[in-house]
Structures are given as C-alpha cells and as structure tokens.
Design a protein around this motif. Structure first.
Motif, PDB file in Angstrom:
ATOM      1  N   GLU A 106       5.011  15.098 -30.245  1.00 27.90           N
ATOM      2  CA  GLU A 106       4.526  16.369 -29.695  1.00 27.90           C
ATOM      3  C   GLU A 106       5.650  17.392 -29.633  1.00 27.90           C
ATOM      4  O   GLU A 106       5.431  18.587 -29.876  1.00 27.90           O
ATOM      5  N   ARG A 107       6.837  16.931 -29.293  1.00 28.42           N
ATOM      6  CA  ARG A 107       7.982  17.827 -29.172  1.00 28.42           C
ATOM      7  C   ARG A 107       8.615  18.129 -30.524  1.00 28.42           C
ATOM      8  O   ARG A 107       9.249  19.176 -30.691  1.00 28.42           O
ATOM      9  N   HIS A 108       8.438  17.231 -31.482  1.00 28.80           N
ATOM     10  CA  HIS A 108       9.046  17.389 -32.812  1.00 28.80           C
ATOM     11  C   HIS A 108       7.994  17.053 -33.864  1.00 28.80           C
ATOM     12  O   HIS A 108       7.982  15.949 -34.424  1.00 28.80           O
ATOM     13  N   THR A 118      11.120  16.471 -14.840  1.00 25.43           N
ATOM     14  CA  THR A 118      12.266  17.357 -14.944  1.00 25.43           C
ATOM     15  C   THR A 118      13.535  16.540 -15.189  1.00 25.43           C
ATOM     16  O   THR A 118      13.839  15.618 -14.431  1.00 25.43           O
ATOM     17  N   GLY A 164       6.453  12.613 -18.652  1.00 22.54           N
ATOM     18  CA  GLY A 164       7.318  13.769 -18.541  1.00 22.54           C
ATOM     19  C   GLY A 164       7.731  14.062 -17.115  1.00 22.54           C
ATOM     20  O   GLY A 164       6.942  13.913 -16.192  1.00 22.54           O
ATOM     21  N   ALA A 185       4.674  11.133 -27.549  1.00 22.03           N
ATOM     22  CA  ALA A 185       5.346  12.152 -26.737  1.00 22.03           C
ATOM     23  C   ALA A 185       6.484  12.797 -27.518  1.00 22.03           C
ATOM     24  O   ALA A 185       6.695  14.017 -27.435  1.00 22.03           O
ATOM     25  N   SER A 218      14.110  14.834 -18.082  1.00 23.71           N
ATOM     26  CA  SER A 218      13.887  13.722 -19.008  1.00 23.71           C
ATOM     27  C   SER A 218      14.728  13.891 -20.270  1.00 23.71           C
ATOM     28  O   SER A 218      14.705  14.945 -20.902  1.00 23.71           O
ATOM     29  N   LEU A 263      14.127  12.730 -23.079  1.00 21.72           N
ATOM     30  CA  LEU A 263      13.263  12.909 -24.233  1.00 21.72           C
ATOM     31  C   LEU A 263      13.109  14.397 -24.560  1.00 21.72           C
ATOM     32  O   LEU A 263      12.976  14.772 -25.729  1.00 21.72           O
ATOM     33  N   ASP A 264      13.170  15.247 -23.532  1.00 19.90           N
ATOM     34  CA  ASP A 264      13.061  16.693 -23.763  1.00 19.90           C
ATOM     35  C   ASP A 264      14.308  17.270 -24.417  1.00 19.90           C
ATOM     36  O   ASP A 264      14.245  18.327 -25.041  1.00 19.90           O
ATOM     37  N   GLY A 265      15.443  16.591 -24.252  1.00 19.53           N
ATOM     38  CA  GLY A 265      16.701  17.137 -24.764  1.00 19.53           C
ATOM     39  C   GLY A 265      17.207  16.469 -26.017  1.00 19.53           C
ATOM     40  O   GLY A 265      18.389  16.594 -26.349  1.00 19.53           O
TER      41      GLY A 265
END
Length: 500
Positions: free
Chosen positions: A438-440, A341, A339, A435, A343, A345-347
C-alpha cells in the motif's frame, strides 16, 4: 488507572465517531464475509462486485485490503448500507447459506462496533505510551482483519471493561491476593510473582486482573480465609494487544490471566488442560530457540488455587530485556500491519531491502523449529514481535505463547504444516506484505517470500510454492456454527506464491 473518562460529545463529534467506528467494524466483517461466503464477479476496478449465494443479491465494495462503503443492489440501484444494516444482511445470508440460525454472533458484531466507538472517544483524551513497544501493542483499533467481531468485549457495560482496554492506552495496578498455602497449585518457575508484593505467613502471593475479579464469584473463599486481599501493586501493568496479557516494565515481566470474556473466537480462560501441558510445550519451544538470535519468550510457569484453578490462574512469561539484541526495539507485528505513530514500516526508504530483512528474521526460526524440533509455532501477527535497529531495519524476531504451540507427533505432520502455513503466511506475511505494498505500489512483495522459503530444505516447501491455494481460516463460519474456537477450519485462497 491513567485514563481520562470519555468526554461529552457534541452532535458533529458524535457523528464523526459513529462514522469512524462503522468503518473500523465494517472492514473485517466484509473481509471474512467476502472470503467465506460471497462469490466474486467481474466488474470495474473501482468496485468489487459479489453475488450473495443465499439470496442472489449483489453486493459491491470499494478497496481490497480493507473493504469499505458496502452497497447492495435494490430495484436497479445501489444502496449504501451502514454497519447495522450489514450485520442484518450477513446474518440473513448465513442462515440461508448454512441452514443454521445464530442469535449470538449478530449481537457480538454490534458489540464490536460499539466497543470501537467507545475506544475512539476514550482514546481522544488518553495519552499514548512513550515506549514504542507498548504503543505498538496498544494500537489495534480494528484488530483481527478477518474476524466478524474482533473488538467485542462480552456485551458488558463500557465502564466494566474500558479501564482495562489496551486500545484506550490503559494502565492500572494489579490486585494482590493472598492464597492460603494449602490451596496453592503451581508448576514451573513462578518466583517472579513474589517480587511484585508481600504475603503474610501461611499465604502465597497471587496477582489478579481486576476485571477478572469483577467477573467471578469468590465470596466464599474470602469469607473462610482461603483468599485475602493485600492491596495492589506499587507499579502499573500495561495491557497488551491480547488484553489479558499484561506487561510490567519495572519487573521486565509479562503476566497472562484468565478472563471470562469471549474475545474473537474463545472465552479467554487459562483452561486446565492447556495449563497441564504447558511445561512440555514450553520446554520444546525453548529448546528450538536455544541457538540463533531469534528468541522465545518462555511461559515459565503458573500459579493458582485448587478451588478456582482456571479462574485465578496467572501465567509467568519472560520479559524482553534478556532476549533483545543490544540497541534493538521490539514491536508487535500486528501493530505494524494496522499502523501506529512511529512505525518503521512507514519509514522504509528501501522497501525491498526492508522486506527481505523482515523475512530473513521471521521465516527461518519458524521453519527450523518445525523441521528440526517438531514444534509448530502459532507465528501469527499477535504472537510475533520484530525488533528493529536504530535505522528502522528488522534485526530479530521474538515469538510467544506456549498455549498456541503444537508438537509433532501430537498432531499429524500435514495438519501441523497447514496450521503453520496459515499462521505464518496467510495471517502474518500476507498482511505485512499488503501494508508495505500500500505504501509502495511498485513493490511486488511475493518474489522475496518465494526466495526466502526456497532456501529451506523442507519436503513441504516445493508443494507450498506450487500449490494453487493457501489455507484461509473461516472465522465467520466457525462462530456462526458455534464450533470450538480451537477447531480451525480452512478454505482455499489463491496462492500468491505460486509463480515461476
């Protein structure tokens, strides 16, 4: 270099840094300890309970992907253990489990944790690079998620290594040396080195990593004129996640150096035996990527001096510009897993589509190289770059590091396949999948992996999809028993691909 020194800290800030450093260091140590030694027991969902076979003690942790808050059962109650206490516990259990003592690895575990503390302190005053690619390369504060000491820096003083630490957003000029022409050894295309400075008549230019120059004794060569100092480069080099591989954006170039420091499993020298086979392995990998839009970053050649062949070796690697699709941005896969700032993958608004696109870029080139060219890529998180379009969707994969490439039939096909599965599936895809999940939490990432693998006509695929276990590398036991870092040993892990 452009890195502010670690500031003085008050008690509260120092306590916060210590707690965060413990957390960063505890997670990978627990990961490999629980994978390789401990025996899982059934228990409540919020805690994972394990029996330690050497002593019979019970250990419990919170979390799965990055375990935390370890506690040991003592006199009928659970007691929290910090990183220092966990190191002692792990060392005691390993002595009982293996019958072998090791005084070096506990020191490396402590060094790794202390390194993280120094990095956290320095990072608080450092400026991250604007370039998202460099930001991804310099994001790994935890590092290898299944290694007992992923951030160890050889136990030296902080001032010796911090100026060159990617995790602290370091950048610095390279030292330029002149090597007397009659002592030069080189192979392949090293012409890019001559563009970073000038050498006087009778000498060839040799860039050097300043940290490595602090570690080796070259005084005799400077005294008799085999080596001369020529100042420094006019531009900065940026250390990548590999630490000893530096990116020179102004020259669109990567340079890989020897570094006489143990980082994870190995002393990171460019060893003579690896350099001598480099042209063959790189040529095979280059041929495997001659078609398609996936890319191989070629290790074009190396230059060194015969009197310090390994110590002064520098490897020339392709830059990104000639390989990236227009408008795409390359990012380090390991940075995606840890991870950073910005990334993509976060969006990921549609995680299933994002994941299918990721697999479509990463998996086919690795399997094709194996099936059609006998090339076993070390396609783990740190050797894989993934390029994204402006919408944050994966559009290309780029692979690197000929030093880690194996060729068939130099290695038996079964051993090559096992290595490929570990690097690609266990080390790489499983981490990105976790990863993303974890977010989804509603996303099961493994059916898409099965579908992608099943598209490829390799005799090993059916067995992989049906096997009860995948190979997991035993980094903790390898280091405890002082095995060669290249001597991978595996234990069986439950196979998430083995579904209907």
């Amino acid at each position: 270099m452009h890195l502010n020194p670690p500031p003085a800290t008050g008690p509260d800030e120092a306590e916060d840094v210590a707690a965060r450093a413990d957390a960063h260091a505890i997670a990978p140590l627990l990961n490999c300890f629980l994978r390789e030694v401990a025996e899982p027991l059934p228990g409540p969902d919020e805690w994972r309970v394990h029996r330690l076979p050497g002593s019979g003690r019970l250990l419990r942790v919170r979390g799965a992907r990055r375990p935390a808050e370890p506690q040991v059962r003592v006199a009928g109650a659970w007691q929290r253990v910090d990183h220092a206490e966990l190191v002692k516990l792990v060392a005691d259990e390993l002595r009982r489990h293996t019958g072998v003592s090791n005084h070096e690895l506990p020191a490396e575990m402590t060094d790794s944790r202390d390194t993280v503390a120094a990095l956290l302190t320095a990072r608080a005053r450092a400026t991250p690079p604007d370039d998202p690619y460099l930001r991804s390369e310099q994001s790994l504060l935890t590092g290898h998620p299944y290694h007992p000491a992923p951030k160890a820096r050889g136990g030296g003083p902080v001032a010796g290594w911090l100026p060159y630490a990617p995790e602290a957003h370091a950048r610095f000029p390279l030292t330029l040396l002149g090597v007397r022409e009659d002592t030069v050894v080189e192979e392949g295309d090293t012409s890019a080195l001559d563009a970073v400075g000038d050498a006087p008549p009778g000498y060839r230019l040799l860039p050097a990593h300043p940290w490595q120059l602090d570690l080796v004794d070259l005084a005799p060569a400077f005294a008799d004129g085999r080596l001369i100092r020529l100042g420094t480069t006019g531009c900065d080099a940026w250390p990548t996640a590999a630490i000893r591989t530096l990116h020179l954006p102004e020259h669109d170039l990567f340079l890989k150096f020897s570094l006489d420091v143990r980082i994870t499993n190995d002393i990171r020298r460019l060893w003579r035996h690896d350099l001598l086979k480099l042209r063959r392995t790189d040529a095979a990998a280059t041929a495997a990527f001659a078609t398609g839009h996936a890319a191989w970053l070629s290790d074009r050649g190396y230059r060194t001096a015969h009197f310090a062949f390994e110590e002064l070796a520098v490897l020339v690697r392709d830059g990104l510009r000639g390989h990236l699709l227009p408008g795409a941005t390359a990012l380090l896969a390991a940075g995606l897993a840890e991870g950073f700032t910005g990334s993509p993958l976060d969006g990921a608004d549609d995680p299933a589509a994002w994941w299918e696109a990721y697999l479509a870029q990463v998996v086919p080139p690795v399997l094709t190289a194996f099936a059609e060219h006998g090339v076993v890529l070390e396609a783990h998180l740190q050797n894989t770059l993934v390029a994204f379009d402006t919408d944050g969707m994966p559009v290309q994969a780029l692979f690197r590091d000929a030093e880690g490439v194996k060729l068939l039939p130099d290695v038996e096909r079964a051993a090559g396949w096992e290595r490929l599965v570990y690097c690609l599936v266990v080390n790489h895809l499983a981490e990105i999948a976790a990863a993303l999940a974890e977010r989804h939490p509603a996303l099961d990432p493994w059916p898409a992996v099965r579908r992608e693998l099943a598209r490829h006509d390799l005799p090993e695929i059916a067995g992989l999809l049906a096997a009860p276990a995948l190979p997991g590398k035993t980094n903790l036991l390898l280091r405890w028993t002082n095995a060669d870092g290249a001597d991978a040993r595996y234990l069986p892990l439950p196979n998430p691909l083995a579904g209907p």
